[in-house]
Design an enzyme around this catalytic site. Structure first.
Site, PDB file in Angstrom:
ATOM      1  N   ASP A   1      70.398  18.896   8.751  1.00  0.00           N
ATOM      2  CA  ASP A   1      69.714  19.676   7.723  1.00  0.00           C
ATOM      3  C   ASP A   1      70.614  20.702   7.042  1.00  0.00           C
ATOM      4  OD1 ASP A   1      67.215  18.449   8.053  1.00  0.00           O
ATOM      5  OD2 ASP A   1      66.820  19.638   9.839  1.00  0.00           O
TER       6      ASP A   1
ATOM      7  N   HIS B   1      71.058  21.762  18.060  1.00  0.00           N
ATOM      8  CA  HIS B   1      70.323  20.509  18.224  1.00  0.00           C
ATOM      9  C   HIS B   1      70.071  20.282  19.706  1.00  0.00           C
ATOM     10  CE1 HIS B   1      69.245  16.279  17.803  1.00  0.00           C
ATOM     11  NE2 HIS B   1      69.042  16.566  16.533  1.00  0.00           N
TER      12      HIS B   1
HETATM   13  N1  ACO Z   1      70.504  30.102  15.581  1.00  0.00           N
HETATM   14  C1  ACO Z   1      70.701  31.006  16.572  1.00  0.00           C
HETATM   15  N2  ACO Z   1      70.617  30.724  17.879  1.00  0.00           N
HETATM   16  C2  ACO Z   1      70.319  29.491  18.222  1.00  0.00           C
HETATM   17  C3  ACO Z   1      70.103  28.463  17.260  1.00  0.00           C
HETATM   18  C4  ACO Z   1      70.208  28.831  15.904  1.00  0.00           C
HETATM   19  N3  ACO Z   1      70.012  27.919  14.951  1.00  0.00           N
HETATM   20  N4  ACO Z   1      69.825  27.310  17.881  1.00  0.00           N
HETATM   21  C5  ACO Z   1      69.861  27.578  19.192  1.00  0.00           C
HETATM   22  N5  ACO Z   1      70.159  28.885  19.403  1.00  0.00           N
HETATM   23  C6  ACO Z   1      70.339  29.542  20.702  1.00  0.00           C
HETATM   24  C7  ACO Z   1      68.997  29.913  21.320  1.00  0.00           C
HETATM   25  O1  ACO Z   1      68.615  31.213  20.977  1.00  0.00           O
HETATM   26  C8  ACO Z   1      69.294  29.742  22.790  1.00  0.00           C
HETATM   27  O2  ACO Z   1      70.021  30.877  23.226  1.00  0.00           O
HETATM   28  P1  ACO Z   1      69.815  31.422  24.738  1.00  0.00           P
HETATM   29  O3  ACO Z   1      70.338  30.335  25.633  1.00  0.00           O
HETATM   30  O4  ACO Z   1      70.590  32.681  24.784  1.00  0.00           O
HETATM   31  O5  ACO Z   1      68.335  31.649  24.900  1.00  0.00           O
HETATM   32  C9  ACO Z   1      70.270  28.572  22.856  1.00  0.00           C
HETATM   33  O6  ACO Z   1      70.929  28.583  21.588  1.00  0.00           O
HETATM   34  C10 ACO Z   1      69.597  27.214  23.067  1.00  0.00           C
HETATM   35  O7  ACO Z   1      68.627  27.075  22.049  1.00  0.00           O
HETATM   36  P2  ACO Z   1      67.206  26.424  22.264  1.00  0.00           P
HETATM   37  O8  ACO Z   1      66.315  26.835  21.149  1.00  0.00           O
HETATM   38  O9  ACO Z   1      66.747  26.691  23.672  1.00  0.00           O
HETATM   39  O10 ACO Z   1      67.609  24.881  22.155  1.00  0.00           O
HETATM   40  P3  ACO Z   1      66.630  23.701  21.951  1.00  0.00           P
HETATM   41  O11 ACO Z   1      67.347  22.496  22.339  1.00  0.00           O
HETATM   42  O12 ACO Z   1      65.325  23.966  22.632  1.00  0.00           O
HETATM   43  O13 ACO Z   1      66.314  23.723  20.374  1.00  0.00           O
HETATM   44  C11 ACO Z   1      66.679  23.545  18.046  1.00  0.00           C
HETATM   45  C12 ACO Z   1      67.030  22.993  19.442  1.00  0.00           C
HETATM   46  C13 ACO Z   1      65.152  23.683  17.910  1.00  0.00           C
HETATM   47  C14 ACO Z   1      67.141  22.541  17.005  1.00  0.00           C
HETATM   48  C15 ACO Z   1      67.353  24.894  17.839  1.00  0.00           C
HETATM   49  O14 ACO Z   1      68.761  24.747  17.911  1.00  0.00           O
HETATM   50  C16 ACO Z   1      66.979  25.544  16.511  1.00  0.00           C
HETATM   51  O15 ACO Z   1      65.966  26.244  16.452  1.00  0.00           O
HETATM   52  N6  ACO Z   1      67.779  25.366  15.438  1.00  0.00           N
HETATM   53  C17 ACO Z   1      67.423  25.871  14.124  1.00  0.00           C
HETATM   54  C18 ACO Z   1      66.374  24.974  13.458  1.00  0.00           C
HETATM   55  C19 ACO Z   1      66.958  23.669  13.012  1.00  0.00           C
HETATM   56  O16 ACO Z   1      68.003  23.600  12.368  1.00  0.00           O
HETATM   57  N7  ACO Z   1      66.238  22.586  13.311  1.00  0.00           N
HETATM   58  C20 ACO Z   1      66.622  21.224  12.894  1.00  0.00           C
HETATM   59  C21 ACO Z   1      67.111  20.434  14.059  1.00  0.00           C
HETATM   60  S1  ACO Z   1      67.639  18.847  13.567  1.00  0.00           S
HETATM   61  C22 ACO Z   1      66.186  18.020  13.305  1.00  0.00           C
HETATM   62  O17 ACO Z   1      65.218  18.193  13.947  1.00  0.00           O
HETATM   63  C23 ACO Z   1      66.169  17.111  12.233  1.00  0.00           C
END
Ligand code: ACO
Length: 428
Positions: A363, A306
């Protein structure tokens, strides 16, 4: 007043510090461009506050979520969805009289114009319910034009807010009925919000809907947990679109489209598809975790991570416990909850997830509860939208109440070609 000092090309600029009621601080950079010619660059708005707001407080490090100061745990356990909607939009829990008026508005605005039923016939049965929902919400602006208002305090706004909250539920249930080829069911005036939705979804001439207070409460709890989450992608979209002074229906339609994406509200559908895939193909949890960490793989652990929570999402905590309790009570089992728990346990022990503070988000467990209620997987994000609507309306109202209203308009740093001449087609 506290301030930060920026030094640039030998000049210093004092930038005021803005402090919120929970001691959150921001540097106010509104004088920056005029004083220095600079803008700030923050792709994805990771550090940018777009507004001040008194609606929802989140402390992502501590896993705290409060609506108008009231902890989410208390609201999820004790409040009704319509009370929470009122709280978010108007700032306080309703008095009995206010609740009565609000409920009356919800009931009186629960039907949709009969002509709108023809829209459903135009959608193919394969249409995604989020596409139908966003289209139909925008279509409300064609039928309920008396609700357009520039008076964001008055009766017209109250009716418009109640109309949307009530009608979105009817639209969602009708789209489900359409997808399974059954006749739609009109709302009933003596049913509460969640019960009425379940009634419109599951009542049929051959199988009458049998109310179940536990299931109705489960749905209310789910809706309450989704009701607001401050400046997330879809709510910020509602504010940005609404800042052009377009009507509420159009602003909410844009927010619903933003919510659909799998990185945001669409993740609830993706989680269940992922868990089903693991079960169907007998995939190992170890391999899934490895794929989620592999930067060359497209696989992400949906329902994990998140932007704001760097701790367990309090909504996921409530939902996990809720699933366990209600499953036990009903002696109901779902293989997907065991897979989800195994995945969670493995991820929370894994250095990759620990270092990045990736925890289950709302979620991760919501879909498992929706499945028990009988909601089909492709409608999970629609359920999220129904729940989130009061928050979107509250944020839209708060923005319009602020004087003066500023149109949202970010800047950019241009990185394209510098000036070059037009070359006619034959000479390129
Ligand atoms: N699975 C694997 N790796 C992940 C995940 C995941 N679910 N979420 C984050 N990471 C990793 C990224 O690859 C990144 O790694 P790095 O630093 O080596 O590049 C690091 O964690 C940070 O992730 P970002 O995507 O840069 O974080 P951001 O804050 O931009 O995105 C997000 C947050 C979009 C929710 C992300 O965690 C994600 O894609 N999660 C999966 C989708 C999801 O569950 N979305 C619902 C969110 S809650 C809502 O909106 C209601």
């Amino acid at each position: 007043m506290e301030h930060a000092i920026l030094t640039y090309q030998g000049k210093t600029l004092e930038l005021p510090i803005v402090e919120g009621s929970e001691e959150e601080k921001a540097i106010d950079i509104s004088s920056l461009r005029q004083a220095t010619g600079l803008i700030t660059l923050d792709v994805g708005y990771q550090n940018t506050g777009s507004c001040t707001s008194s609606i929802t407080f989140i402390d992502g490090d501590k896993g705290i979520l409060r609506y108008r100061g009231i902890p989410i745990e208390e609201l999820a356990e004790k409040a009704s969805f319509s009370e929470v909607a009122y709280l978010l939009i108007y700032g306080n829990l309703p008095t009995p009289e206010e609740q009565q008026i609000f409920s009356k508005h919800l009931t009186q605005n629960s039907m949709i114009h009969e002509e709108m039923l023809r829209f459903f016939d135009g959608f193919p049965p394969t249409a995604h319910p989020m596409a139908i929902l966003s289209t139909m919400v925008n279509a409300l602006s064609v039928y309920y034009t008396d609700y357009y208002t520039e008076d964001f305090q008055g009766d017209t706004f109250d009716l418009m807010a109640a109309s949307l909250i009530s009608r979105i539920r009817t639209i969602a249930a009708y789209s489900y009925k359409h997808s399974i080829g059954e006749p739609h069911v009109y709302p009933k005036r003596d049913l509460k919000y969640a019960s009425n939705f379940l009634y419109m979804m599951f009542e049929s001439p051959v199988n009458p809907y049998v109310p179940d207070p536990d299931i109705e409460r489960a749905l209310s709890t789910l809706l309450i947990l989704h009701a607001d989450h401050e400046q997330n992608c879809s709510t910020s979209t509602v504010r940005l679109v609404g800042s052009s002074m377009v009507n509420l229906y159009a602003s909410i339609c844009a927010g619903i489209c933003a919510l659909w994406g799998p990185l945001h509200g669409g993740a609830n559908q993706k989680v269940i598809e992922m868990l089903e895939d693991i079960r169907r193909n007998n995939l190992s949890i170890k391999d899934c975790i490895a794929s989620a960490k592999d930067k060359n793989s497209k696989f992400r652990l949906f329902g994990f991570g998140h932007r704001v929570y760097k701790n367990y999402d309090p909504r996921a905590k409530i939902l996990k416990k809720y699933c366990e309790t209600i499953f036990k009570k009903y002696n109901y089992d779902d293989p997907l909850i065991h897979i989800a728990m195994e995945l969670e346990e493995a991820a929370l022990k894994d250095d990759f997830f620990v270092e990045r503070k990736l925890y289950p988000n709302v979620d991760f467990y919501s879909g498992i509860l929706y499945r028990m209620i009988g909601i089909p997987t492709n409608m999970f994000t629609v359920m999220f939208a129904i729940g989130r609507l009061p928050g979107m309306i509250a944020q839209w109202k708060e923005m319009h109440d602020a004087v003066p209203l500023k149109i949202g308009r970010p800047r950019q740093i241009y990185t394209g070609s510098t000036i070059r001449p037009y070359v006619p087609i034959g000479q390129r």
